[in-house]
Design a protein around this motif. Structure first.
Motif, mmCIF file in Angstrom:
data_model
loop_
_atom_site.group_PDB
_atom_site.id
_atom_site.type_symbol
_atom_site.label_atom_id
_atom_site.label_comp_id
_atom_site.label_asym_id
_atom_site.label_seq_id
_atom_site.Cartn_x
_atom_site.Cartn_y
_atom_site.Cartn_z
ATOM 1 N N ARG A 255 2.308 -11.594 13.149
ATOM 2 C CA ARG A 255 1.639 -10.764 14.153
ATOM 3 C C ARG A 255 0.807 -9.720 13.423
ATOM 4 N NH1 ARG A 255 3.783 -5.593 15.146
ATOM 5 N NH2 ARG A 255 5.952 -5.314 14.489
ATOM 6 N N GLN A 256 -0.128 -9.135 14.167
ATOM 7 C CA GLN A 256 -1.059 -8.203 13.525
ATOM 8 C C GLN A 256 -0.353 -6.916 13.098
ATOM 9 O OE1 GLN A 256 -4.860 -8.106 15.307
ATOM 10 N NE2 GLN A 256 -5.578 -7.389 13.331
ATOM 11 N N ARG A 257 -0.714 -6.410 11.936
ATOM 12 C CA ARG A 257 -0.242 -5.102 11.458
ATOM 13 C C ARG A 257 -1.473 -4.267 11.096
ATOM 14 N NH1 ARG A 257 5.511 -3.864 11.050
ATOM 15 N NH2 ARG A 257 6.593 -5.854 11.174
ATOM 16 N N SER A 258 -1.297 -2.928 11.099
ATOM 17 C CA SER A 258 -2.465 -2.057 10.838
ATOM 18 C C SER A 258 -2.845 -2.091 9.358
ATOM 19 C CB SER A 258 -2.132 -0.624 11.244
ATOM 20 O OG SER A 258 -1.184 -0.116 10.332
ATOM 21 N N GLN A 259 -4.066 -1.682 9.084
ATOM 22 C CA GLN A 259 -4.549 -1.602 7.707
ATOM 23 C C GLN A 259 -3.689 -0.624 6.908
ATOM 24 O OE1 GLN A 259 -6.669 -3.675 6.440
ATOM 25 N NE2 GLN A 259 -6.602 -2.708 4.421
ATOM 26 N N ALA A 260 -3.311 0.507 7.562
ATOM 27 C CA ALA A 260 -2.505 1.523 6.860
ATOM 28 C C ALA A 260 -1.160 0.915 6.445
ATOM 29 C CB ALA A 260 -2.294 2.729 7.770
ATOM 30 N N TRP A 261 -0.564 0.118 7.325
ATOM 31 C CA TRP A 261 0.724 -0.515 7.019
ATOM 32 C C TRP A 261 0.564 -1.483 5.843
ATOM 33 C CZ3 TRP A 261 2.953 -5.338 6.770
ATOM 34 C CH2 TRP A 261 4.358 -5.375 6.769
ATOM 35 N N LEU A 262 -0.538 -2.225 5.864
ATOM 36 C CA LEU A 262 -0.770 -3.193 4.782
ATOM 37 C C LEU A 262 -0.962 -2.479 3.443
ATOM 38 C CD1 LEU A 262 -3.145 -5.694 6.620
ATOM 39 C CD2 LEU A 262 -0.847 -6.177 5.761
ATOM 40 N N GLU A 263 -1.641 -1.332 3.491
ATOM 41 C CA GLU A 263 -1.842 -0.581 2.247
ATOM 42 C C GLU A 263 -0.505 -0.065 1.716
ATOM 43 O OE1 GLU A 263 -4.942 2.284 3.086
ATOM 44 O OE2 GLU A 263 -6.352 0.619 3.395
ATOM 45 N N GLU A 264 0.345 0.407 2.629
ATOM 46 C CA GLU A 264 1.660 0.904 2.209
ATOM 47 C C GLU A 264 2.483 -0.231 1.581
ATOM 48 O OE1 GLU A 264 5.478 3.229 4.127
ATOM 49 O OE2 GLU A 264 3.748 2.879 5.420
ATOM 50 N N LEU A 265 2.433 -1.415 2.218
ATOM 51 C CA LEU A 265 3.183 -2.562 1.685
ATOM 52 C C LEU A 265 2.661 -2.950 0.292
ATOM 53 C CD1 LEU A 265 5.305 -4.843 2.172
ATOM 54 C CD2 LEU A 265 3.419 -6.239 3.023
ATOM 55 N N THR A 266 1.347 -2.942 0.143
ATOM 56 C CA THR A 266 0.754 -3.305 -1.156
ATOM 57 C C THR A 266 1.214 -2.335 -2.241
ATOM 58 O OG1 THR A 266 -1.144 -4.150 0.052
ATOM 59 C CG2 THR A 266 -1.439 -3.852 -2.302
ATOM 60 N N GLN A 267 1.234 -1.047 -1.891
ATOM 61 C CA GLN A 267 1.687 -0.029 -2.866
ATOM 62 C C GLN A 267 3.157 -0.263 -3.237
ATOM 63 O OE1 GLN A 267 0.938 3.871 -1.252
ATOM 64 N NE2 GLN A 267 -1.271 3.585 -1.452
ATOM 65 N N LEU A 268 3.936 -0.567 -2.201
ATOM 66 C CA LEU A 268 5.367 -0.812 -2.430
ATOM 67 C C LEU A 268 5.557 -1.995 -3.389
ATOM 68 C CD1 LEU A 268 8.054 -1.008 0.375
ATOM 69 C CD2 LEU A 268 7.944 -2.737 -1.383
ATOM 70 N N LEU A 269 4.805 -3.062 -3.153
ATOM 71 C CA LEU A 269 4.930 -4.260 -3.994
ATOM 72 C C LEU A 269 4.537 -3.941 -5.440
ATOM 73 C CD1 LEU A 269 3.449 -6.831 -1.464
ATOM 74 C CD2 LEU A 269 5.701 -7.007 -2.526
ATOM 75 N N THR A 270 3.446 -3.237 -5.589
ATOM 76 C CA THR A 270 2.963 -2.916 -6.933
ATOM 77 C C THR A 270 3.985 -2.069 -7.681
ATOM 78 O OG1 THR A 270 0.775 -2.916 -5.958
ATOM 79 C CG2 THR A 270 0.939 -2.035 -8.175
#
Ligand SMILES: C[S@@+](CC[C@H](N)C(=O)[O-])C[C@H]1O[C@@H](n2cnc3c(N)ncnc32)[C@H](O)[C@@H]1O
Length: 305
Positions: A50-65
């Motif tokens: 399902r769709q997630r916001s850009q801000a959420w995706l950025e937070e997830l990317t930071q978490l992964l990194t």
């Protein structure tokens, strides 16, 4: 995000192996049923249902990194809720080619090119079983897709594998998967055929000592679990040698494992049930009966015995 972080830390891969880092589809993590994260080092693939916001995706990317010991070369997002499940890179750049590593074997991925990337991490348990059981056997790999079971069987010492799938492109990738693993291609054949129209041909090539069946849950008119599994099980005795084994993967959330055991009891009552396998700890399931199950049967040595 705390629970995502904890799960990632629990599932960090050993020595560059492919690994599911987060399995939200099993409904064990409230609010994250829509999220799956696979790690194919050095690429992380995030799949959203399902769709997630850009801000959420950025937070997830930071978490992964921050969480992964090596900075990923790319974080790729696939949006499964959109038509054809398109992919886009959230961070970094995809390598020119990439393989998933599992138990010393490599499987070429086609990230961003198709809805399915060419490799199903949840079938690791099946590949392990097939590899352990394959020595010296003639194997029939039905619904072969990119032939991961064939590679596993030949790595386990199978004599010969016949792969069948109606998707020619997937079989091409399957052929490449054999080459990537230095497997002699004379040991494998690739039939791009529809199964139910090819049983006569397969009978002539058989009988086989090990038959693997891993059909889709549902794929248009080609396969619908409730309708086609009974037909498939009924025809298996024509293809399996006396004493031969069957590995059957059920991937149909509406049907529990009893469905397949019931079909075998009805149509091949002489088959011995050798065991039921689940994908394992990387794939936690709140409702295990709705998840993928892998069934292992053996026919008696004497036909109809
Ligand atoms: C779940 S995938 C198989 C995955 C594979 N065993 C693996 O380990 O990667 C199912 C495959 O069944 C094929 N398929 C579906 N219906 C079919 C049919 N009636 N005859 C032949 N192939 C079929 C699809 O093309 C697809 O590649």
């Amino acid at each position: 995000m705390q629970i995502i972080h904890e799960e990632i830390m629990r599932h960090l891969p050993r020595s560059g192996e492919a690994r599911r880092l987060f399995h939200g589809r099993g409904q064990c993590f409230s609010g994250y049923d829509d999220l799956v994260i696979d790690y194919f080092p050095p690429v992380v693939m995030v799949v959203l249902y399902r769709q997630r916001s850009q801000a959420w995706l950025e937070e997830l990317t930071q978490l992964l990194t921050a969480a992964l010991p090596d900075k990923p070369a790319a974080v790729l997002l696939q949006e499964r809720f959109l038509l054809n499940g398109p992919s886009r890179v959230l961070q970094g750049a995809l390598p020119e080619s990439l393989e998933a590593l599992e138990a010393g074997l490599s499987f070429r991925l086609r990230l961003g090119e198709a809805r399915n990337v060419g490799f199903f991490p949840d079938m690791a348990v099946g590949r392990k079983l097939v590899r352990e059981r394959a020595a010296g056997k003639r194997v029939l790999n039905l619904f072969a897709y990119t032939c991961s079971f064939s590679v596993a069987a030949l790595a386990g010492g199978a004599r010969q594998v016949v792969n069948l799938d109606m998707n020619r492109g997937a079989l091409e990738l399957g052929r490449l998967n054999h080459r990537v693993n230095d497997i002699d291609l004379r040991q494998a054949s690739f039939l791009s055929l529809e199964f139910f129209r090819s049983i006569g041909k397969l009978r002539k090539l058989g009988p086989f000592d090990l038959v693997i069946c891993d059909p889709p849950a549902s794929q248009g008119k080609s396969f619908t679990a409730e309708r086609h599994w009974p037909k498939l099980v009924r025809r298996l005795p024509e293809l399996v040698a006396p004493g031969g084994e069957i590995v059957a993967c059920l991937n149909a959330p509406d049907l529990g494992p009893d469905f397949l055991d019931g079909l075998f009891a009805e149509h091949i009552p002489q088959a011995e049930n050798l065991g039921l396998y689940r994908p394992g700890d990387d794939f936690p399931e709140a409702y295990p009966d709705c998840a993928v199950s892998l069934h292992h049967y053996r026919l008696p040595l004497i036909k109809n015995g």
